[in-house]
Design an enzyme around this catalytic site. Structure first.
Site, PDB file in Angstrom:
ATOM      1  N   LYS A 129       0.861  -1.187   0.000  1.00 18.66           N
ATOM      2  CA  LYS A 129       0.000   0.000   0.000  1.00 18.66           C
ATOM      3  C   LYS A 129       0.897   1.238   0.000  1.00 18.66           C
ATOM      4  O   LYS A 129       2.009   1.191   0.533  1.00 18.66           O
ATOM      5  CB  LYS A 129      -0.877  -0.052   1.266  1.00 18.66           C
ATOM      6  CG  LYS A 129      -1.783   1.144   1.470  1.00 18.66           C
ATOM      7  CD  LYS A 129      -2.897   1.217   0.446  1.00 18.66           C
ATOM      8  CE  LYS A 129      -3.604   2.578   0.471  1.00 18.66           C
ATOM      9  NZ  LYS A 129      -4.300   2.900  -0.774  1.00 18.66           N
TER      10      LYS A 129
ATOM     11  N   CYS B  14      -2.209   8.926  -7.854  1.00 14.97           N
ATOM     12  CA  CYS B  14      -3.511   8.736  -7.193  1.00 14.97           C
ATOM     13  C   CYS B  14      -4.453   9.820  -7.717  1.00 14.97           C
ATOM     14  O   CYS B  14      -4.090  10.994  -7.736  1.00 14.97           O
ATOM     15  CB  CYS B  14      -3.358   8.836  -5.673  1.00 14.97           C
ATOM     16  SG  CYS B  14      -4.955   8.667  -4.852  1.00 14.97           S
TER      17      CYS B  14
END
Ligand code: RRO
Length: 299
Positions: A43, A124
């Site tokens: 992550k 992102c």
């Protein structure tokens, strides 16, 4: 047949667990490897701990998911504490995100001892001040790759955004700064609306689309990058079957990452795709995955 050497690392197969899916702890990463992943990406880790956005953070659609998790992560210190001294029998790529080159450099320096390679999250699609907001500018991509390369000898992968008019410019900027590879793509900026509540479903309103619906977009990105770049490309985006994976290798990917398919089908998807790939190579008369990389670029 599926063994590859990439970034100076040995991968049992070129199927890598993508960032953000069942990858929060060392034990989850080991489990992904036991179930057939050749390597893993963690992550995305940042400087401060973040809880992420309020629910709902995921919408399931017929052809994929829209997520706005909000970069939930324990922060670099807790991450380092958990991963320090852990031994893995497979490459562990640590994903990091920051708001400027200094933050990326800080994270890479601190996490160097637990990373076999780094993936820079420059993509992102929905976090204010992070990811795509900075990664859409080739100059930023250049600067961030450059400072991280100066700090570590570990390979640096730049994860690129599809939310741009020209992903190749971003890839070339990463290559100019001596990135060891690029990965493409992160999710596609998207929204879903509840027609009865008459409002966006996600708490963050917009999110990133992943899964089978974005596969042709990701494949085109890899194809165009492979035509212009000399460094390896790691394909990401909607890979769900072995046929999808073959398409990415033919388009020039040296490895692929799998995320949404794991969320939707479970970790068994790694063995399913690996078996299908081996069968394909055998029946098409190849002895190694290497031999099919980029074949579709030659016509
Ligand atoms: O955490 C997220 O919401 C997230 C990240 Br960091 C990313 O890189 N891509 C994405 O679709 N979601």
């Amino acid at each position: 047949m599926l063994k590859i050497e990439l970034l100076g690392l040995e991968f049992e197969n070129p199927l890598i667990l993508a960032s953000g899916v069942v990858d929060m702890t060392p034990e989850l990463l080991r489990r992904a490897h036991r179930e057939g992943a050749g390597g893993v990406v963690t992550k995305s880790i940042g400087i401060e701990p973040r809880k992420g956005y309020e629910n709902p953070t995921i919408v399931e659609l017929p052809y994929g998911l829209i997520n706005a998790m909000g970069l939930p992560n324990p922060g670099w210190e807790a991450f380092l504490e958990e991963f320090k001294g852990q031994k893995f029998e497979f490459p562990v790529i640590v994903s990091v995100f920051g708001g400027n080159p200094d933050e990326f450099a800080f994270l890479v320096e601190r996490l160097d001892e637990v990373a076999d390679a780094f993936e820079l999250n420059l993509s992102c699609p929905h976090a204010k001040g992070y990811g795509m907001e900075i990664g859409q500018d080739p100059e930023n991509v250049y600067r961030i790759v450059k400072v991280t390369k100066e700090i570590t000898d570990k390979p640096i992968i730049a994860k690129l955004t599809p939310n741009t008019n020209d992903i190749v410019k971003l890839g070339l900027a990463a290559e100019r700064a001596e990135a060891d590879a690029v990965s493409a793509i992160n999710t596609v900026k998207a929204i879903a609306i509840d027609i009865y509540a008459k409002r966006p479903i996600l708490s963050n309103k917009v999110g990133g689309y992943s899964g089978p619906g974005i596969k042709p977009i990701a494949l085109r990105a890899v194809y165009d990058l492979a035509k212009s770049l000399d460094i390896p490309i790691i394909g990401i985006g909607g890979i769900t079957s072995w046929e999808d994976a073959v398409e990415f290798f033919l388009a020039g990917a040296s490895a692929v990452q799998i995320g949404t398919a794991v969320y939707l089908k479970g970790l068994s998807v790694f063995k399913e795709i690996a078996n299908g790939l081996e069968n394909y190579l055998r029946t098409e008369g190849f002895s190694s995955i290497r031999e099919i990389i980029g074949l579709a670029l030659k016509v």
